[in-house]
Motif scaffolding. Sequence first.
Motif, short mmCIF file in Angstrom:
data_model
loop_
_atom_site.label_atom_id
_atom_site.label_comp_id
_atom_site.label_asym_id
_atom_site.label_seq_id
_atom_site.Cartn_x
_atom_site.Cartn_y
_atom_site.Cartn_z
N LYS A 48 -27.57 -1.40 4.09
CA LYS A 48 -28.19 -2.34 5.04
C LYS A 48 -29.62 -1.93 5.35
O LYS A 48 -30.43 -2.76 5.77
CB LYS A 48 -27.38 -2.37 6.34
N ILE A 49 -29.92 -0.64 5.15
CA ILE A 49 -31.26 -0.12 5.45
C ILE A 49 -32.11 -0.06 4.19
O ILE A 49 -33.24 -0.54 4.17
CB ILE A 49 -31.16 1.30 6.07
N SER A 50 -31.57 0.54 3.16
CA SER A 50 -32.34 0.76 1.94
C SER A 50 -32.48 -0.50 1.08
O SER A 50 -33.48 -0.69 0.39
CB SER A 50 -31.71 1.87 1.11
N GLY A 51 -31.45 -1.33 1.08
CA GLY A 51 -31.45 -2.51 0.23
C GLY A 51 -31.20 -2.20 -1.23
O GLY A 51 -31.18 -3.11 -2.07
N CYS A 52 -30.99 -0.95 -1.55
CA CYS A 52 -30.72 -0.56 -2.94
C CYS A 52 -29.93 0.74 -2.92
O CYS A 52 -29.86 1.43 -1.89
CB CYS A 52 -32.01 -0.37 -3.72
N ARG A 53 -29.34 1.07 -4.03
CA ARG A 53 -28.56 2.30 -4.12
C ARG A 53 -29.47 3.52 -4.08
O ARG A 53 -30.56 3.51 -4.65
CB ARG A 53 -27.71 2.31 -5.39
N MET A 54 -29.01 4.56 -3.38
CA MET A 54 -29.77 5.80 -3.27
C MET A 54 -29.11 6.88 -4.11
O MET A 54 -27.88 6.87 -4.30
CB MET A 54 -29.83 6.26 -1.81
N PRO A 55 -29.90 7.83 -4.63
CA PRO A 55 -29.31 8.93 -5.40
C PRO A 55 -28.45 9.81 -4.50
O PRO A 55 -28.73 9.97 -3.32
CB PRO A 55 -30.53 9.69 -5.92
N THR A 56 -27.38 10.35 -5.06
CA THR A 56 -26.51 11.24 -4.29
C THR A 56 -27.04 12.67 -4.35
O THR A 56 -27.96 12.98 -5.11
CB THR A 56 -25.08 11.19 -4.82
N ILE A 57 -26.45 13.53 -3.52
CA ILE A 57 -26.88 14.93 -3.43
C ILE A 57 -25.76 15.80 -4.00
O ILE A 57 -24.75 16.05 -3.32
CB ILE A 57 -27.16 15.31 -1.96
#
Length: 265
Positions: free
Chosen positions: A238-247
């Motif tokens: 809802k914030i990024s609008g796209c998938r973020m890389p995992t850690i």
Amino acid sequence: MISDDEVRQFYQKKLETPGAYGGAGSLQIYRGISPRLWKDAHPQGCLRHLAVFGKFGVIPRYCFDCYKVLIEPRNVVELFKLLMVFEKLTLPNDNTRKCMVEGREDCSGTYKGFIFCRSKEEGKEVRNNVRAQVSDAISREVPVTLKRGCSEYARAYPAYSPTKPGAVAMNYNNDWQAHEDYFDKNFVFVENTSEFSGAAQVTANADNNDTRYSPAEIFAMRYWLSYAATIGDTSYLKISGCRMPTIPQLKRQPFVTAIPHTRHK
């Protein structure tokens, strides 16, 4: 009530900051005055106290008057909302406050906000104030509680921060003063370096109320979103609008969606 769309706009606007993608640093975002400016504070603040504890296993005298209001957002969207609350929060002493994600393997929880207070009485007053604001801006279901000092101390000395009703908290052991005196006489803190030369790293920021956001703070927000992606908290989309890389190196329990409940009146 802060809407999810307001959070998205808040974050996306920060990405327009020059150098937004080049920052690195702390994974926490602070507001309010530095603990090093508190009354009777040691020049090196909390770093000195934790260094004493790490070296000798004793809790510094100063830390016995430290209380923290703990706010526990239930997902990363609520963590961002808490940061927005902290920006506008007005407290008589401009208390130090921070938002963070929990990455320590020996500490429970995921998303956290802390407000530092110099007495139990102040802590209770701030807790009641903040509980009302969190309820209005985020949700009535977000826990807001009061705890004493650092979790590291309570794990080593359970009586330092008792959780059971009616339990009596421990007092400072005067024999520990010798350890503190020895430390202050023989260990030197080095400013602006990550090297430990009988000391610890110290940051020089005196005030954290600049809302322009530095690249390092934007890096922290991007890390929070990757943290959420890693533990399975899909609200980050809802914030990024796209998938973020995992850690890959992060070790946390899988995310569990909070189930709303009705508070007892």
